[in-house]
Write a protein that holds these residues in place. Structure first.
Motif, PDB file in Angstrom:
ATOM      1  N   MET A  16       0.860  -1.147   0.000  1.00 12.26           N
ATOM      2  CA  MET A  16       0.000   0.000   0.000  1.00 12.26           C
ATOM      3  C   MET A  16       0.916   1.221   0.000  1.00 12.26           C
ATOM      4  O   MET A  16       1.773   1.372   0.863  1.00 12.26           O
ATOM      5  CB  MET A  16      -0.888  -0.046   1.247  1.00 12.26           C
ATOM      6  CG  MET A  16      -1.741   1.138   1.370  1.00 12.26           C
ATOM      7  SD  MET A  16      -2.771   1.151   2.837  1.00 12.26           S
ATOM      8  CE  MET A  16      -4.054   0.089   2.505  1.00 12.26           C
ATOM      9  N   ASP A  17       0.713   2.047  -0.961  1.00 15.96           N
ATOM     10  CA  ASP A  17       1.574   3.234  -1.030  1.00 15.96           C
ATOM     11  C   ASP A  17       0.904   4.380  -0.298  1.00 15.96           C
ATOM     12  O   ASP A  17      -0.198   4.256   0.239  1.00 15.96           O
ATOM     13  CB  ASP A  17       1.920   3.570  -2.491  1.00 15.96           C
ATOM     14  CG  ASP A  17       0.711   3.981  -3.289  1.00 15.96           C
ATOM     15  OD1 ASP A  17      -0.401   3.920  -2.728  1.00 15.96           O
ATOM     16  OD2 ASP A  17       0.855   4.388  -4.446  1.00 15.96           O
ATOM     17  N   ASN A  18       1.521   5.481  -0.332  1.00 15.30           N
ATOM     18  CA  ASN A  18       1.102   6.641   0.433  1.00 15.30           C
ATOM     19  C   ASN A  18      -0.256   7.148  -0.027  1.00 15.30           C
ATOM     20  O   ASN A  18      -1.107   7.497   0.793  1.00 15.30           O
ATOM     21  CB  ASN A  18       2.175   7.732   0.299  1.00 15.30           C
ATOM     22  CG  ASN A  18       1.962   8.842   1.306  1.00 15.30           C
ATOM     23  OD1 ASN A  18       1.272   8.650   2.298  1.00 15.30           O
ATOM     24  ND2 ASN A  18       2.548   9.986   1.058  1.00 15.30           N
ATOM     25  N   ASN A  19      -0.513   7.207  -1.325  1.00 14.46           N
ATOM     26  CA  ASN A  19      -1.802   7.697  -1.839  1.00 14.46           C
ATOM     27  C   ASN A  19      -2.931   6.752  -1.439  1.00 14.46           C
ATOM     28  O   ASN A  19      -4.024   7.200  -1.074  1.00 14.46           O
ATOM     29  CB  ASN A  19      -1.764   7.832  -3.357  1.00 14.46           C
ATOM     30  CG  ASN A  19      -1.020   9.089  -3.797  1.00 14.46           C
ATOM     31  OD1 ASN A  19      -0.881  10.019  -3.012  1.00 14.46           O
ATOM     32  ND2 ASN A  19      -0.539   9.107  -5.035  1.00 14.46           N
ATOM     33  N   ASP A  20      -2.683   5.448  -1.556  1.00 11.20           N
ATOM     34  CA  ASP A  20      -3.696   4.479  -1.157  1.00 11.20           C
ATOM     35  C   ASP A  20      -4.004   4.612   0.344  1.00 11.20           C
ATOM     36  O   ASP A  20      -5.165   4.529   0.762  1.00 11.20           O
ATOM     37  CB  ASP A  20      -3.221   3.055  -1.467  1.00 11.20           C
ATOM     38  CG  ASP A  20      -3.177   2.751  -2.954  1.00 11.20           C
ATOM     39  OD1 ASP A  20      -3.869   3.473  -3.709  1.00 11.20           O
ATOM     40  OD2 ASP A  20      -2.478   1.809  -3.326  1.00 11.20           O
ATOM     41  N   PHE A  21      -2.941   4.787   1.098  1.00 12.65           N
ATOM     42  CA  PHE A  21      -3.109   4.936   2.542  1.00 12.65           C
ATOM     43  C   PHE A  21      -3.930   6.188   2.857  1.00 12.65           C
ATOM     44  O   PHE A  21      -4.823   6.164   3.710  1.00 12.65           O
ATOM     45  CB  PHE A  21      -1.740   4.988   3.236  1.00 12.65           C
ATOM     46  CG  PHE A  21      -1.846   5.143   4.725  1.00 12.65           C
ATOM     47  CD1 PHE A  21      -2.289   4.106   5.524  1.00 12.65           C
ATOM     48  CD2 PHE A  21      -1.532   6.365   5.338  1.00 12.65           C
ATOM     49  CE1 PHE A  21      -2.395   4.261   6.891  1.00 12.65           C
ATOM     50  CE2 PHE A  21      -1.633   6.513   6.697  1.00 12.65           C
ATOM     51  CZ  PHE A  21      -2.068   5.454   7.490  1.00 12.65           C
ATOM     52  N   GLN A  22      -3.624   7.285   2.164  1.00 14.14           N
ATOM     53  CA  GLN A  22      -4.357   8.527   2.395  1.00 14.14           C
ATOM     54  C   GLN A  22      -5.827   8.372   1.984  1.00 14.14           C
ATOM     55  O   GLN A  22      -6.733   8.857   2.667  1.00 14.14           O
ATOM     56  CB  GLN A  22      -3.708   9.687   1.633  1.00 14.14           C
ATOM     57  CG  GLN A  22      -2.421  10.141   2.294  1.00 14.14           C
ATOM     58  CD  GLN A  22      -1.801  11.319   1.554  1.00 14.14           C
ATOM     59  OE1 GLN A  22      -2.272  11.742   0.507  1.00 14.14           O
ATOM     60  NE2 GLN A  22      -0.707  11.830   2.105  1.00 14.14           N
ATOM     61  N   GLU A  23      -6.080   7.676   0.880  1.00  8.35           N
ATOM     62  CA  GLU A  23      -7.455   7.436   0.466  1.00  8.35           C
ATOM     63  C   GLU A  23      -8.170   6.539   1.477  1.00  8.35           C
ATOM     64  O   GLU A  23      -9.332   6.773   1.819  1.00  8.35           O
ATOM     65  CB  GLU A  23      -7.490   6.780  -0.916  1.00  8.35           C
ATOM     66  CG  GLU A  23      -7.311   7.746  -2.050  1.00  8.35           C
ATOM     67  CD  GLU A  23      -7.448   7.038  -3.396  1.00  8.35           C
ATOM     68  OE1 GLU A  23      -8.315   6.129  -3.504  1.00  8.35           O
ATOM     69  OE2 GLU A  23      -6.707   7.396  -4.284  1.00  8.35           O
ATOM     70  N   ALA A  43      -8.864   8.639   4.453  1.00  2.00           N
ATOM     71  CA  ALA A  43      -9.928   9.593   4.129  1.00  2.00           C
ATOM     72  C   ALA A  43     -11.276   8.871   4.154  1.00  2.00           C
ATOM     73  O   ALA A  43     -12.275   9.404   4.679  1.00  2.00           O
ATOM     74  CB  ALA A  43      -9.674  10.240   2.774  1.00  2.00           C
ATOM     75  N   ASP A  44     -11.341   7.647   3.592  1.00  2.00           N
ATOM     76  CA  ASP A  44     -12.583   6.861   3.631  1.00  2.00           C
ATOM     77  C   ASP A  44     -12.968   6.527   5.075  1.00  2.00           C
ATOM     78  O   ASP A  44     -14.153   6.616   5.456  1.00  2.00           O
ATOM     79  CB  ASP A  44     -12.431   5.564   2.833  1.00  2.00           C
ATOM     80  CG  ASP A  44     -12.427   5.789   1.325  1.00  2.00           C
ATOM     81  OD1 ASP A  44     -12.887   6.869   0.889  1.00  2.00           O
ATOM     82  OD2 ASP A  44     -11.988   4.877   0.606  1.00  2.00           O
ATOM     83  N   GLN A  45     -11.964   6.157   5.864  1.00  5.10           N
ATOM     84  CA  GLN A  45     -12.221   5.815   7.258  1.00  5.10           C
ATOM     85  C   GLN A  45     -12.726   7.045   8.021  1.00  5.10           C
ATOM     86  O   GLN A  45     -13.665   6.957   8.811  1.00  5.10           O
ATOM     87  CB  GLN A  45     -10.959   5.243   7.924  1.00  5.10           C
ATOM     88  CG  GLN A  45     -10.542   3.888   7.389  1.00  5.10           C
ATOM     89  CD  GLN A  45     -11.633   2.847   7.588  1.00  5.10           C
ATOM     90  OE1 GLN A  45     -12.281   2.770   8.619  1.00  5.10           O
ATOM     91  NE2 GLN A  45     -11.839   2.031   6.557  1.00  5.10           N
ATOM     92  N   PHE A  46     -12.079   8.183   7.792  1.00  6.52           N
ATOM     93  CA  PHE A  46     -12.531   9.421   8.449  1.00  6.52           C
ATOM     94  C   PHE A  46     -13.943   9.800   7.981  1.00  6.52           C
ATOM     95  O   PHE A  46     -14.771  10.267   8.769  1.00  6.52           O
ATOM     96  CB  PHE A  46     -11.568  10.575   8.188  1.00  6.52           C
ATOM     97  CG  PHE A  46     -10.335  10.523   9.037  1.00  6.52           C
ATOM     98  CD1 PHE A  46     -10.410  10.368  10.408  1.00  6.52           C
ATOM     99  CD2 PHE A  46      -9.065  10.650   8.458  1.00  6.52           C
ATOM    100  CE1 PHE A  46      -9.271  10.331  11.189  1.00  6.52           C
ATOM    101  CE2 PHE A  46      -7.923  10.608   9.241  1.00  6.52           C
ATOM    102  CZ  PHE A  46      -8.019  10.444  10.609  1.00  6.52           C
TER     103      PHE A  46
END
Length: 122
Positions: free
Chosen positions: A1-8, A11-14
């Motif tokens: 999982m890269d940084n963008n996937d992690f941020q997405e 963001a989905d979790q938030f």
């Protein structure tokens, strides 16, 4: 999982968490609204009970006052009636006493006359 996937992902979790918080907030508002409504109803009923209690207290005070007045009147009437009855009885007793005294005098006179007649006859 890269940084963008992690941020997405975050963001989905938030977003999910924010949605759940909003739902929870709406549920709490709804519950508080229901509680306020019930408290308002209870307050209204309590006010009605207070009003009725005040009315009962006033009625009781009026009843006690009227009853006391009536009892006093009955007692006063009874006392006056009893005084009149006692006076009548006293008068009758005095009349009877006078009559008994008169009869005693007549009895003594008749007794004396009988004794005198016995002496003359015997």
């Amino acid at each position: 999982m890269d940084n963008n996937d992690f941020q997405e992902f975050m963001a989905d979790q938030f977003a999910k968490l924010f949605g759940e918080i909003q739902t929870f907030k709406q549920d709490v508002k709804s519950e508080f609204s229901d509680v306020r409504s019930e408290l308002s109803g209870a307050k209204s009923e309590l006010s009605d009970v207070k009003s009725r209690l005040t009315s009962v207290e006033h009625s009781q005070a009026r009843l006690e006052t009227n009853l006391t007045r009536k009892i006093d009147a009955l007692y006063f009437d009874f006392r006056e009636t009893q005084k009149q009855f006692n006076a009548e009885v006293t008068t009758k007793i005095e009349e009877l006493s006078t009559k008994v005294e008169a009869l005693e005098i007549k009895f003594i006179i008749h007794d004396k006359e009988i004794k005198d007649l016995k002496r003359v006859l015997f």
